[in-house]
Scaffold this active site. Structure first.
Site, PDB file in Angstrom:
ATOM      1  CE  LYS A 189       3.186   3.832   7.756  1.00  0.00           C
ATOM      2  NZ  LYS A 189       2.310   3.852   8.907  1.00  0.00           N
ATOM      3  N   GLY A 193       0.840  -1.192   0.000  1.00  0.00           N
ATOM      4  CA  GLY A 193       0.000   0.000   0.000  1.00  0.00           C
ATOM      5  C   GLY A 193       0.870   1.234   0.000  1.00  0.00           C
ATOM      6  CD  GLN A 234       1.446  11.852   6.967  1.00  0.00           C
ATOM      7  OE1 GLN A 234       1.287  11.006   7.848  1.00  0.00           O
ATOM      8  NE2 GLN A 234       1.673  13.108   7.209  1.00  0.00           N
ATOM      9  CG  PHE A 235       5.277   9.020   6.781  1.00  0.00           C
ATOM     10  CD1 PHE A 235       5.548  10.347   7.027  1.00  0.00           C
ATOM     11  CD2 PHE A 235       4.587   8.295   7.729  1.00  0.00           C
ATOM     12  CE1 PHE A 235       5.142  10.948   8.210  1.00  0.00           C
ATOM     13  CE2 PHE A 235       4.179   8.894   8.915  1.00  0.00           C
ATOM     14  CZ  PHE A 235       4.453  10.223   9.159  1.00  0.00           C
ATOM     15  N   GLY A 236       5.059   7.361   2.527  1.00  0.00           N
ATOM     16  CA  GLY A 236       5.649   6.674   1.386  1.00  0.00           C
ATOM     17  C   GLY A 236       4.977   5.321   1.227  1.00  0.00           C
ATOM     18  CG  ASP A 258      -7.174   8.979  11.397  1.00  0.00           C
ATOM     19  OD1 ASP A 258      -8.397   9.025  11.138  1.00  0.00           O
ATOM     20  OD2 ASP A 258      -6.295   8.926  10.521  1.00  0.00           O
TER      21      ASP A 258
HETATM   22  P1  AMP Z   1      -0.266   3.249   6.133  1.00  0.00           P
HETATM   23  O1  AMP Z   1       0.797   4.091   5.587  1.00  0.00           O
HETATM   24  O2  AMP Z   1       0.038   2.711   7.475  1.00  0.00           O
HETATM   25  O3  AMP Z   1      -1.631   3.871   6.045  1.00  0.00           O
HETATM   26  O4  AMP Z   1      -0.337   1.963   5.187  1.00  0.00           O
HETATM   27  C1  AMP Z   1      -0.830   1.995   3.880  1.00  0.00           C
HETATM   28  C2  AMP Z   1      -1.425   0.660   3.542  1.00  0.00           C
HETATM   29  O5  AMP Z   1      -0.412  -0.319   3.568  1.00  0.00           O
HETATM   30  C3  AMP Z   1      -2.466   0.187   4.541  1.00  0.00           C
HETATM   31  O6  AMP Z   1      -3.749   0.633   4.188  1.00  0.00           O
HETATM   32  C4  AMP Z   1      -2.391  -1.309   4.408  1.00  0.00           C
HETATM   33  O7  AMP Z   1      -3.199  -1.764   3.361  1.00  0.00           O
HETATM   34  C5  AMP Z   1      -0.938  -1.514   4.067  1.00  0.00           C
HETATM   35  N1  AMP Z   1      -0.204  -1.867   5.276  1.00  0.00           N
HETATM   36  C6  AMP Z   1       0.365  -1.014   6.126  1.00  0.00           C
HETATM   37  N2  AMP Z   1       0.975  -1.656   7.123  1.00  0.00           N
HETATM   38  C7  AMP Z   1       0.776  -2.952   6.911  1.00  0.00           C
HETATM   39  C8  AMP Z   1       1.146  -4.151   7.592  1.00  0.00           C
HETATM   40  N3  AMP Z   1       1.847  -4.083   8.729  1.00  0.00           N
HETATM   41  N4  AMP Z   1       0.763  -5.318   7.104  1.00  0.00           N
HETATM   42  C9  AMP Z   1       0.057  -5.373   5.971  1.00  0.00           C
HETATM   43  N5  AMP Z   1      -0.325  -4.305   5.281  1.00  0.00           N
HETATM   44  C10 AMP Z   1       0.016  -3.100   5.723  1.00  0.00           C
END
Ligand code: AMP
Length: 808
Positions: free
Chosen positions: A567, A529, A532-534, A663
């Site tokens: 992330k 996914g 916000q940060f990347g 949030d």
């Molecule tokens: P975020 O930046 O945390 O909003 O993550 C963006 C997207 O990445 C989320 O909506 C998830 O679909 C996916 N994602 C983030 N963290 C995880 C994780 N630990 N395990 C699986 N998918 C993740």
């Protein structure tokens, strides 16, 4: 040897008729008008360039709307100040303060502050009122200007505004100074009260009976400073008056009591010495007032100084009775003399001295009358301001409700809800459109952060920057303080003492999750996914188990490989994003709960920054529920409730730390195996005003459909507002995320609805009961999360307990 010297730094007066009148001398000195240059406004620190000192101009703001100190840089922010250099001495009678409003985007203000002032920039004096109080009541909201009469006024070139705050408060200030320039030729004379060790040109003279005062509520003798001859065996009190520069003095006026019935008399004799260059000049001036054994009135005694040149004057006042009581001393001088070479011979040997016992410059009754009138006017003005404010507030709410919230709204919404067609918005082509977006883009986006992908979710990434309307409040629904991330850091700090709250690097903490993981041991599998940060990547981590605590059991370990989510911070991220990324790391590293996503390690030694979290196989809950519904039809009610209970449990843990998430939504919960739920996305719980910057810089998006009325209208984020968001999250779960909350309402209508919650006239629209939801859950749980009174909302503990019961 008993010899007391009273040294007063006195500012001067010149020989014109006019007198500085504190009631008239109230002109804005140029923060708003721009006469004060940017370079003359400085600060101890500022949070970012856009909240630098120069933005601390009342009614103007600029930048991000105000000056905001970096209170993290200094524990408790006690020494933070905004400094104004007026370039020359000014007589300052009034100050005005305002918070950071930034067209509704800011809500930081200083509830209390102090003032320091200086004439030379090196000697600073704390202003205090006549009762010795230094702390001034400041603002109650971010927009109103609060004016404070400086009683007594000050004469200064430099003024510092020092917000008084505790560590959980974020403050921003805009200020103005009012007064007039302290010019030679502007005033005839000023009075120096001996009450303060510094000069006080307060124009308040003592009454005839020194036991009474013109100031209400002060102690007997307040207006006077007195000396007893018992403590001055030489028979005189010596005072030294320092002036700002060399001048020639025409006279000195001393306002003194003559209540001989109480042992107080005008001084018998005064002898003044003059220091102009490097020594006391010969030929002091001596003056003996005519003793008055008839009138006990307080009076001015005028001592003619015969145009003597000096920068410092030393006067010895000789007792003629047990006590001497002065309330004011004033000097008159001619135009400033900078040539200090005038010899003593040029001074008149026997200056004409004048005793002026009848010289009562002001009639005390008149002054009292004027005081009363001013007070009445002030009270009336305050009433008018309050009435106007109430009207404006009413109007705002009226406006909010006018467009949509008519009586049939509830019915309409209910009808429309029944007619909802299934729509998987995250897959639809218009999923990024405003009406469908998970977050409401209130403000345009700028390039600070990249436009997030809209494919997987509807602008989910802006969860982080969907920052708040205003600053965090310091108490939760239960009145206990709550903490944003900065606070939790300090909370944790106190326990291990090893982490610097403001500076997130280097990671020297003892947390194993903050351990640096070798990047080369991560191999990319797929993109999960984008946030916000990347981007968020699925990676295989080699040797990760060596990094894990014993209590961790995450991911799938095949031999030495573990699946993890990585992330990333995009490489073009600005400083703010970088700091927030690091802050999110810091927060996550401190949270340990089965229902909170776990940080495993970090790669922050070199760019790009990465955080490695446990991999949640089923992605976020929003996608998960939608997908499940698509593929297999509805999940059992018990499963849904068990997922909600896990969220409640995670939130219970957060609330035990007084940590406000801000949030909570299905999009910010991740799903692992066996319907395990963990709460994620702590980006938004960043320090509130930090987040405001994203907004102001163009990134503002607010999760208004999950926000409580008080978060939207008052910028108040508490555990109780998290409870509100939980109610919405529960609603999402029980409707399988088929639609957005209040999907029939536009953003404006949602905000208008918020106004109805505030008004509480029964016109507010609640989310309808999901079809599979029992009445009891809807009425007793969901609706209770949306109670207007935050205190009446249940705690997460209660919610959790209630949901556990539902599972059986
Ligand atoms: P975020 O930046 O945390 O909003 O993550 C963006 C997207 O990445 C989320 O909506 C998830 O679909 C996916 N994602 C983030 N963290 C995880 C994780 N630990 N395990 C699986 N998918 C993740």
């Amino acid at each position: 040897m008993e010899f007391k010297v009273i040294r007063l730094f006195v500012l001067l007066a010149a020989t014109v008729k006019a007198q500085v009148n504190p009631e008239v001398c109230r002109y804005p000195l140029g923060m708003t008008g721009g006469q004060i240059q940017d370079e003359d406004i400085s600060a101890s620190s500022y949070w970012s360039e856009s909240t630098a000192a120069k933005f601390g101009r009342l009614d103007i703001g600029g930048g991000d709307g105000a000056w905001c100190p970096d209170i993290m840089s200094e524990p408790h922010g006690l020494k933070e100040y905004l400094q104004v250099d007026l370039r020359s001495l000014h007589f300052i009678t009034l100050v005005g303060t305002q918070g950071r409003h930034a067209d509704g985007m800011g809500n930081e203000f200083a509830q209390k502050y102090r003032i320091k002032y200086s004439r030379d920039g090196s000697n600073w004096v704390s202003w205090q009122d006549r009762k010795g109080q230094q702390v001034i009541e400041g603002n109650r909201n971010a927009y109103d200007v609060v004016l404070k009469d400086l009683e007594p006024p000050i004469i200064a070139r430099y003024v510092r505004f020092m917000p008084v705050t505790d560590h959980s408060m974020i403050v921003c200030m805009r200020v103005e100074l009012y007064g007039c320039e302290w010019l030679d030729g502007l005033v005839s004379y000023r009075f120096v009260s001996f009450f303060s060790s510094d000069d006080l040109t307060d124009g308040t003279w003592g009454l005839d009976d020194f036991l009474h005062s013109q100031i209400y509520g002060v102690w007997p003798g307040y207006d006077y400073v007195g000396w007893s001859n018992r403590t001055f065996p030489k028979g005189y009190v010596e005072m030294i008056f320092d002036f700002d520069h060399v001048r020639n003095f025409t006279s000195m006026k001393v306002h003194t009591s003559n209540m001989f019935s109480r042992g107080v008399r005008v001084f018998r004799q005064v002898t003044c010495f003059f220091w102009s260059d490097s020594e006391w000049e010969p030929g002091p001036i001596t003056f003996r007032p005519t003793p008055d054994r008839v009138s006990q009135r307080a009076r001015f005694v005028t001592v003619t100084l015969g145009d003597r040149t000096a920068k410092t004057i030393k006067c010895r006042f000789h007792f003629s009775d047990v006590w001497m009581l002065f309330s004011e001393v004033a000097f008159q001088s001619g135009s400033a003399v900078y040539n200090t070479s005038m010899g003593p011979g040029k001074h008149p040997k026997n200056p004409l001295t004048v005793d002026d016992p009848t010289h009562k410059v002001d009639d005390s009754n008149t002054r009292i009358l004027i005081g009363c009138l001013v007070a009445v006017i002030a009270i009336l003005s305050a009433i008018i301001v309050i009435m106007l404010w109430r009207q404006v507030w009413q109007k705002m709410l009226e406006k909010a409700s006018r467009r949509l919230l008519d009586d049939d709204l509830t019915a309409r919404l209910a009808i429309q809800n029944r007619a909802f067609a299934f729509r998987h918005s995250s897959l639809s082509s218009d999923s990024g459109s405003t009406s469908n977006s998970t977050y409401e883009r209130i403000y345009p986006l700028c390039a600070d952060y990249q436009e997030p992908s809209r494919l997987i979710r509807k602008l989910p990434e802006f969860a982080h920057s969907a920052e708040n309307l205003s600053k965090p409040h310091t108490s939760g629904s239960d009145g206990a303080p709550h903490y944003a991330e900065a606070d939790i850091i300090s909370l944790q700090e106190s326990s291990d003492g090893s982490i610097a709250a403001a500076n997130m690097t280097p990671f020297t903490g003892t947390d194993s999750s903050l351990r640096e993981f070798p990047r080369e041991k991560l191999s990319f599998k797929e993109k999960l996914g984008e946030g916000q940060f990347g981007e968020v990547h699925l990676c295989e981590a080699e040797g990760m188990q060596d990094f894990l605590d014993e209590d961790l059991s995450v991911g799938e370990i095949s031999e030495s490989l573990l699946l993890v989510a990585v992330k990333t911070l995009r490489e073009d991220a600005n400083k703010n994003a970088r700091n927030d990324f690091l802050k999110e790391i810091r927060i996550m590293s401190r949270l340990r709960d089965p229902n909170i996503v776990r940080l495993l390690a970090v790669c922050v030694d070199t760019d790009p920054l990465w955080m490695i979290t446990e991999y949640m196989e089923n992605g976020d809950l929003n996608q998960f529920l939608t997908k499940i519904f698509f593929l297999f039809g509805a999940l059992s009610y018990t499963k849904l409730i068990s997922m909600a209970a896990q969220i409640a449990s995670g939130m219970k843990y957060l609330s035990s730390l007084n940590f406000v998430h801000r949030d909570l939504a299905t999009r910010n919960c991740l799903v692992g195996k066996n319907y395990t739920i963990r709460i994620a996305d702590f980006g938004m719980s960043r320090n509130l005003y930090k987040g405001d910057y994203y907004r102001i810089q163009g990134r503002a998006v607010l999760p208004i459909r999950w926000m409580s009325w008080e978060s939207i209208l008052l910028g108040k984020f508490t555990m109780a507002s998290d409870v509100w968001a939980f109610g919405v999250t529960l609603w999402e779960i029980l409707t399988l995320c088929k639609e957005q909350p209040y999907s029939q309402l536009s953003d404006e209508q949602v905000i208008e609805n918020t106004g109805e919650f505030f008004r509480d006239k029964g016109k507010q629209v609640y989310l309808p009961k999901p079809p599979c939801c029992p009445d009891s859950v809807y009425n007793d749980l969901m609706l209770s999360c949306w109670r207007r009174n935050a205190k009446q909302r249940p705690s997460f503990q209660e919610i959790h307990a209630q949901l556990l019961l539902q599972q059986f």
